[in-house]
Design a protein around this motif. Structure first.
Motif, short mmCIF file in Angstrom:
data_model
loop_
_atom_site.label_atom_id
_atom_site.label_comp_id
_atom_site.label_asym_id
_atom_site.label_seq_id
_atom_site.Cartn_x
_atom_site.Cartn_y
_atom_site.Cartn_z
N ALA A 203 13.52 -46.82 15.22
CA ALA A 203 13.38 -47.81 14.13
C ALA A 203 12.82 -49.13 14.67
O ALA A 203 11.97 -49.76 14.02
CB ALA A 203 14.74 -48.04 13.47
N ALA A 204 13.26 -49.51 15.87
CA ALA A 204 12.77 -50.76 16.47
C ALA A 204 11.28 -50.67 16.79
O ALA A 204 10.52 -51.62 16.57
CB ALA A 204 13.57 -51.07 17.74
N LEU A 205 10.86 -49.52 17.32
CA LEU A 205 9.45 -49.34 17.65
C LEU A 205 8.59 -49.26 16.38
O LEU A 205 7.47 -49.77 16.34
CB LEU A 205 9.26 -48.08 18.50
CG LEU A 205 9.76 -48.17 19.94
CD1 LEU A 205 9.69 -46.81 20.61
CD2 LEU A 205 8.96 -49.20 20.74
N GLN A 206 9.12 -48.60 15.36
CA GLN A 206 8.38 -48.52 14.09
C GLN A 206 8.18 -49.89 13.47
O GLN A 206 7.15 -50.17 12.86
CB GLN A 206 9.13 -47.60 13.12
CG GLN A 206 9.02 -46.13 13.47
CD GLN A 206 9.90 -45.25 12.60
OE1 GLN A 206 10.92 -45.70 12.06
NE2 GLN A 206 9.53 -43.98 12.47
N ALA A 207 9.16 -50.78 13.67
CA ALA A 207 9.05 -52.14 13.12
C ALA A 207 7.96 -52.94 13.81
O ALA A 207 7.41 -53.89 13.23
CB ALA A 207 10.40 -52.85 13.27
N LYS A 208 7.63 -52.55 15.03
CA LYS A 208 6.59 -53.24 15.79
C LYS A 208 5.18 -52.75 15.42
O LYS A 208 4.20 -53.39 15.78
CB LYS A 208 6.80 -53.04 17.30
CG LYS A 208 8.03 -53.69 17.85
CD LYS A 208 8.12 -53.43 19.35
CE LYS A 208 9.37 -54.02 19.96
NZ LYS A 208 9.45 -53.73 21.43
N GLN A 209 5.11 -51.60 14.75
CA GLN A 209 3.81 -51.01 14.43
C GLN A 209 3.07 -51.90 13.43
O GLN A 209 3.68 -52.50 12.54
CB GLN A 209 3.99 -49.61 13.80
CG GLN A 209 4.65 -48.60 14.73
CD GLN A 209 3.79 -48.27 15.93
OE1 GLN A 209 2.64 -47.90 15.80
NE2 GLN A 209 4.38 -48.39 17.11
#
Length: 351
Positions: free
Chosen positions: A343-349
């Motif tokens: 979820a954290a990485l997806q938020a950075k996309q």
């Protein structure tokens, strides 16, 4: 385009064509173009240097001196400027003309200073024949041929331009002259793969690895090919492991090798799920066997997935895959941890 790591020895010469005014004008233009070309090259303004080197070449050719070294400098500059089309034209012309760049260098040692001086042929001949004691140790030396470099660079240019058939034909022509050229052998493999000739590519890789078993990239490429066929998947795993062993600090190769180890170990998981679902009602015992076999594949892939994530912690694919593997192997705590990272990485996309 692949970065070209090439050297260039810029020469500065005085060109004398006679005492007539037109000859003086040509000589002045030649000197100006030569200086502009060298200044631009040394300032890494390759797009400006290339046409100036061609200008020097054409001016000299008009005066009867077909010195292709300046055409070579132009081709090199175009390549460094990523002007692939112009670079391809020049390198092709140079190879077809038989240009090797071999020159005779003339030198002598100055008695007073002890320094070795490079001379033009006429001066060298005059000093050697004279009774002057100012110079000793008159020597001539042949420069190294640049022909292998021409083949290597043009091969790279053609491959990057997706002119794979042309590249392959050129590489084979080059290998006929330089059968032990390691770069051409490497490029031959790339060309064979790009043209879809995987059987020859596989043979090429094995031949290169027989000569140099410590080439991590070739082990990785071999694994990629082997992983395409179910019968050689276990060989692929061995090849990827060998690539990792030899990769050193090459994080890209490590990342790709671990990623491929995961996917090779898992196999065609969507097909496996399809087969399980098809058997759940008609043959539940067989379905159970397939479920256990699938779980075993995920257990096998787990350490590779963990290494993949460790090598590239910002990879969303690695985190997602690891979350799914933890879920299948019943490690709920780790699956939850990976879900949060996902979820954290997806938020950075980028949106």
């Amino acid at each position: 385009m692949k970065k070209l790591i090439l050297g260039i020895a810029i020469i500065s010469s005085a060109f004398v064509f006679g005492q007539k005014q037109d000859a003086k004008d040509v000589n002045a233009q030649l000197q100006a173009s030569n200086k502009a070309a060298m200044d631009a090259y040394q300032a890494k303004n390759y797009s400006a240097a290339a046409p100036k080197f061609l200008e020097v070449y054409n001016l000299m050719k008009t005066s009867g001196q077909d010195d292709k070294i300046y055409m070579y400098y132009a081709g090199l500059s175009y390549a460094l400027a990523n002007n692939v089309d112009e670079a391809i034209k020049i390198y092709t012309d140079l190879i077809n003309s038989g240009y090797t760049g071999v020159q005779t260098q003339y030198s002598a040692k100055a008695v007073k200073t002890g320094e070795v001086t490079t001379l033009d042929k006429n001066t060298w001949d005059l000093l050697k024949k004279s009774s002057s004691k100012d110079y000793t140790d008159f020597k001539t030396e042949q420069t190294k041929s640049v022909e292998p470099d021409l083949y290597e660079t043009l091969s790279t240019l053609l491959l990057n331009a997706k002119k794979n058939d042309e590249a392959l034909a050129l590489i084979e022509k080059g290998l006929a002259k330089y059968p032990n050229n390691a770069k051409l052998k490497e490029y031959q493999g790339s060309a064979l793969y790009a043209t879809g000739n995987t059987d020859k590519f596989l043979a090429n890789l094995k031949e290169q690895l027989a000569k140099n078993p410590n080439d991590a990239t070739n082990w990785y490429n071999l694994g990629v090919l082997q992983a395409k066929t179910p019968a050689t998947e276990s060989d692929a795993i061995t090849s990827f492991q060998k690539a990792i062993e030899l990769a050193g600090t090459n994080t890209t190769l490590l990342n790709n090798s671990y990623q491929n180890l995961v996917y090779t170990s898992l196999g065609d998981d969507s097909k496996a799920v399809e087969n399980i679902n098809a058997l759940r009602k008609s043959n539940p015992d067989e379905a159970t066997k397939l479920i256990e076999a699938r779980r075993e594949r995920f257990n096998k892939a787990l350490p590779y997935a963990e290494k993949w994530h460790q090598t590239n912690p910002e990879s969303l694919d690695a985190v997602t895959t690891l979350r799914e593997i933890y879920g299948i192997t019943k490690n709920q705590a780790k699956a939850t941890e990976m879900k949060a990272k996902e979820a954290a990485l997806q938020a950075k996309q980028p949106k």
